[in-house]
Design a protein around this motif. Structure first.
Motif, PDB file in Angstrom:
ATOM      1  N   GLU A  19      -8.054  12.617 -16.141  1.00  0.00           N
ATOM      2  CA  GLU A  19      -7.801  12.376 -14.516  1.00  0.00           C
ATOM      3  C   GLU A  19      -6.652  12.136 -14.492  1.00  0.00           C
ATOM      4  O   GLU A  19      -5.622  11.602 -14.964  1.00  0.00           O
ATOM      5  CB  GLU A  19      -8.808  11.137 -14.140  1.00  0.00           C
ATOM      6  CG  GLU A  19     -10.193  11.319 -14.376  1.00  0.00           C
ATOM      7  CD  GLU A  19     -10.881  10.069 -14.070  1.00  0.00           C
ATOM      8  OE1 GLU A  19     -10.361   9.023 -13.602  1.00  0.00           O
ATOM      9  OE2 GLU A  19     -12.111  10.265 -14.290  1.00  0.00           O
ATOM     10  N   PRO A  20      -6.143  12.560 -12.886  1.00  0.00           N
ATOM     11  CA  PRO A  20      -4.689  12.395 -12.634  1.00  0.00           C
ATOM     12  C   PRO A  20      -4.396  10.775 -12.541  1.00  0.00           C
ATOM     13  O   PRO A  20      -5.364   9.915 -12.215  1.00  0.00           O
ATOM     14  CB  PRO A  20      -4.695  12.880 -11.121  1.00  0.00           C
ATOM     15  CG  PRO A  20      -6.189  13.054 -10.722  1.00  0.00           C
ATOM     16  CD  PRO A  20      -7.043  13.025 -11.749  1.00  0.00           C
ATOM     17  N   ALA A  21      -3.176  10.472 -12.594  1.00  0.00           N
ATOM     18  CA  ALA A  21      -2.687   9.130 -12.532  1.00  0.00           C
ATOM     19  C   ALA A  21      -2.630   8.378 -11.344  1.00  0.00           C
ATOM     20  O   ALA A  21      -2.674   9.238 -10.383  1.00  0.00           O
ATOM     21  CB  ALA A  21      -1.375   8.948 -13.227  1.00  0.00           C
ATOM     22  N   PRO A  22      -3.217   7.261 -10.973  1.00  0.00           N
ATOM     23  CA  PRO A  22      -3.207   6.521  -9.707  1.00  0.00           C
ATOM     24  C   PRO A  22      -1.590   6.600  -9.336  1.00  0.00           C
ATOM     25  O   PRO A  22      -0.735   6.522 -10.043  1.00  0.00           O
ATOM     26  CB  PRO A  22      -3.696   5.278  -9.947  1.00  0.00           C
ATOM     27  CG  PRO A  22      -3.608   5.056 -11.366  1.00  0.00           C
ATOM     28  CD  PRO A  22      -3.565   6.236 -12.129  1.00  0.00           C
ATOM     29  N   PRO A  23      -1.665   6.410  -7.889  1.00  0.00           N
ATOM     30  CA  PRO A  23      -0.062   6.424  -7.140  1.00  0.00           C
ATOM     31  C   PRO A  23       0.428   4.785  -7.778  1.00  0.00           C
ATOM     32  O   PRO A  23      -0.402   3.889  -7.994  1.00  0.00           O
ATOM     33  CB  PRO A  23      -0.360   6.315  -5.842  1.00  0.00           C
ATOM     34  CG  PRO A  23      -1.646   5.896  -5.616  1.00  0.00           C
ATOM     35  CD  PRO A  23      -2.614   6.424  -6.721  1.00  0.00           C
ATOM     36  N   ALA A  24       1.650   4.855  -7.879  1.00  0.00           N
ATOM     37  CA  ALA A  24       2.422   3.577  -8.347  1.00  0.00           C
ATOM     38  C   ALA A  24       2.201   2.495  -7.246  1.00  0.00           C
ATOM     39  O   ALA A  24       2.005   2.710  -6.039  1.00  0.00           O
ATOM     40  CB  ALA A  24       3.799   3.761  -8.518  1.00  0.00           C
ATOM     41  N   PRO A  25       2.072   1.054  -7.688  1.00  0.00           N
ATOM     42  CA  PRO A  25       2.014   0.218  -6.616  1.00  0.00           C
ATOM     43  C   PRO A  25       3.130   0.175  -5.633  1.00  0.00           C
ATOM     44  O   PRO A  25       4.379   0.331  -6.014  1.00  0.00           O
ATOM     45  CB  PRO A  25       2.076  -1.186  -7.307  1.00  0.00           C
ATOM     46  CG  PRO A  25       1.787  -0.767  -8.778  1.00  0.00           C
ATOM     47  CD  PRO A  25       2.151   0.344  -8.991  1.00  0.00           C
ATOM     48  N   GLY A  26       3.062   0.187  -4.409  1.00  0.00           N
ATOM     49  CA  GLY A  26       3.894   0.097  -3.345  1.00  0.00           C
ATOM     50  C   GLY A  26       4.605   1.677  -3.197  1.00  0.00           C
ATOM     51  O   GLY A  26       5.325   1.635  -2.144  1.00  0.00           O
ATOM     52  N   ALA A  27       3.812   2.690  -3.526  1.00  0.00           N
ATOM     53  CA  ALA A  27       4.334   3.823  -3.065  1.00  0.00           C
ATOM     54  C   ALA A  27       4.148   4.409  -1.930  1.00  0.00           C
ATOM     55  O   ALA A  27       4.718   5.157  -1.283  1.00  0.00           O
ATOM     56  CB  ALA A  27       3.556   4.938  -3.911  1.00  0.00           C
ATOM     57  N   HIS A  28       2.870   3.618  -1.233  1.00  0.00           N
ATOM     58  CA  HIS A  28       2.576   4.335  -0.147  1.00  0.00           C
ATOM     59  C   HIS A  28       2.549   3.042   1.219  1.00  0.00           C
ATOM     60  O   HIS A  28       2.006   3.108   2.436  1.00  0.00           O
ATOM     61  CB  HIS A  28       1.326   4.876   0.144  1.00  0.00           C
ATOM     62  CG  HIS A  28       0.972   6.243  -0.663  1.00  0.00           C
ATOM     63  ND1 HIS A  28       1.936   7.166  -0.463  1.00  0.00           N
ATOM     64  CD2 HIS A  28       0.705   6.104  -2.078  1.00  0.00           C
ATOM     65  CE1 HIS A  28       1.471   8.064  -1.377  1.00  0.00           C
ATOM     66  NE2 HIS A  28       0.634   7.353  -2.457  1.00  0.00           N
ATOM     67  N   ASP A  29       3.589   1.898   0.930  1.00  0.00           N
ATOM     68  CA  ASP A  29       3.642   0.947   1.583  1.00  0.00           C
ATOM     69  C   ASP A  29       4.078   1.164   3.119  1.00  0.00           C
ATOM     70  O   ASP A  29       3.753   1.029   4.194  1.00  0.00           O
ATOM     71  CB  ASP A  29       4.369  -0.239   1.226  1.00  0.00           C
ATOM     72  CG  ASP A  29       3.427  -1.091   0.129  1.00  0.00           C
ATOM     73  OD1 ASP A  29       2.449  -0.541  -0.231  1.00  0.00           O
ATOM     74  OD2 ASP A  29       4.146  -1.652  -0.798  1.00  0.00           O
ATOM     75  N   ARG A  30       5.323   1.922   3.107  1.00  0.00           N
ATOM     76  CA  ARG A  30       5.782   2.238   4.439  1.00  0.00           C
ATOM     77  C   ARG A  30       4.940   3.250   5.204  1.00  0.00           C
ATOM     78  O   ARG A  30       4.772   3.029   6.326  1.00  0.00           O
ATOM     79  CB  ARG A  30       7.072   3.003   3.863  1.00  0.00           C
ATOM     80  CG  ARG A  30       8.213   3.120   5.219  1.00  0.00           C
ATOM     81  CD  ARG A  30       9.435   3.775   4.560  1.00  0.00           C
ATOM     82  NE  ARG A  30       9.845   3.201   3.737  1.00  0.00           N
ATOM     83  CZ  ARG A  30      10.909   3.710   2.843  1.00  0.00           C
ATOM     84  NH1 ARG A  30      11.458   4.739   3.579  1.00  0.00           N
ATOM     85  NH2 ARG A  30      11.321   3.057   2.000  1.00  0.00           N
ATOM     86  N   GLN A  31       4.141   4.024   4.714  1.00  0.00           N
ATOM     87  CA  GLN A  31       3.348   4.935   5.454  1.00  0.00           C
ATOM     88  C   GLN A  31       2.096   4.019   5.907  1.00  0.00           C
ATOM     89  O   GLN A  31       1.668   4.323   7.170  1.00  0.00           O
ATOM     90  CB  GLN A  31       2.888   6.144   4.488  1.00  0.00           C
ATOM     91  CG  GLN A  31       3.795   7.034   4.089  1.00  0.00           C
ATOM     92  CD  GLN A  31       3.282   8.172   3.201  1.00  0.00           C
ATOM     93  OE1 GLN A  31       2.127   7.815   2.520  1.00  0.00           O
ATOM     94  NE2 GLN A  31       4.012   9.350   2.836  1.00  0.00           N
ATOM     95  N   ALA A  32       1.813   3.015   5.214  1.00  0.00           N
ATOM     96  CA  ALA A  32       0.624   2.139   5.599  1.00  0.00           C
ATOM     97  C   ALA A  32       1.039   1.379   6.873  1.00  0.00           C
ATOM     98  O   ALA A  32       0.433   1.191   7.902  1.00  0.00           O
ATOM     99  CB  ALA A  32      -0.067   1.592   4.534  1.00  0.00           C
ATOM    100  N   VAL A  33       2.313   0.926   6.747  1.00  0.00           N
ATOM    101  CA  VAL A  33       2.617   0.070   7.824  1.00  0.00           C
ATOM    102  C   VAL A  33       2.770   0.848   9.221  1.00  0.00           C
ATOM    103  O   VAL A  33       2.572   0.441  10.251  1.00  0.00           O
ATOM    104  CB  VAL A  33       3.936  -0.840   7.433  1.00  0.00           C
ATOM    105  CG1 VAL A  33       4.527  -1.243   8.420  1.00  0.00           C
ATOM    106  CG2 VAL A  33       3.751  -1.638   6.495  1.00  0.00           C
ATOM    107  N   ARG A  34       3.455   2.068   8.857  1.00  0.00           N
ATOM    108  CA  ARG A  34       3.825   2.959  10.197  1.00  0.00           C
ATOM    109  C   ARG A  34       2.449   3.363  10.776  1.00  0.00           C
ATOM    110  O   ARG A  34       2.286   3.443  11.926  1.00  0.00           O
ATOM    111  CB  ARG A  34       4.510   4.177   9.596  1.00  0.00           C
ATOM    112  CG  ARG A  34       5.073   5.326  10.952  1.00  0.00           C
ATOM    113  CD  ARG A  34       5.595   6.148  10.264  1.00  0.00           C
ATOM    114  NE  ARG A  34       6.700   5.774   9.933  1.00  0.00           N
ATOM    115  CZ  ARG A  34       7.438   6.274   8.503  1.00  0.00           C
ATOM    116  NH1 ARG A  34       6.864   7.148   8.116  1.00  0.00           N
ATOM    117  NH2 ARG A  34       8.679   5.774   8.138  1.00  0.00           N
TER     118      ARG A  34
END
Length: 67
Positions: A19-34
Motif C-alpha cells: 500500500e502507499p505510505a501514509p503522510p508524514a506527521p505534520g505534513a498537512h498541519d498548515r492546510q488544516a489550520v487554514r
C-alpha cells in the motif's frame, strides 16, 4: 509510543501490504489550520456576527491607485 515511532510502524506495515505510505506527521498541519480558520469565518458570516480576526482581513485586497 510517540508519533515518529507510530509513523515508522505504519510505513513498514504499508510496505508489507503493498500500500502507499501514509503522510508524514505534520505534513498537512498548515492546510488544516487554514481550513479551520476559513470554516470559523464562514460560520460567523452565516450567523450574522463579526468576522473573527483583525478588521483589515475582512476587507480583502484593496486596489492600489494607479499613478
Amino acid at each position: 509510543m510517540n508519533v515518529t515511532q507510530q509513523y515508522l510502524l505504519d510505513t513498514y506495515r504499508a510496505r508489507q501490504h503493498g500500500e502507499p505510505a501514509p503522510p508524514a506527521p505534520g505534513a498537512h498541519d498548515r492546510q488544516a489550520v487554514r481550513a479551520w480558520r476559513e470554516e470559523r469565518r464562514f460560520r460567523a458570516v452565516l450567523a450574522g456576527g463579526p468576522v473573527p480576526g483583525p478588521p483589515w482581513r475582512s476587507l480583502g485586497r484593496r486596489p492600489r491607485p494607479s499613478r
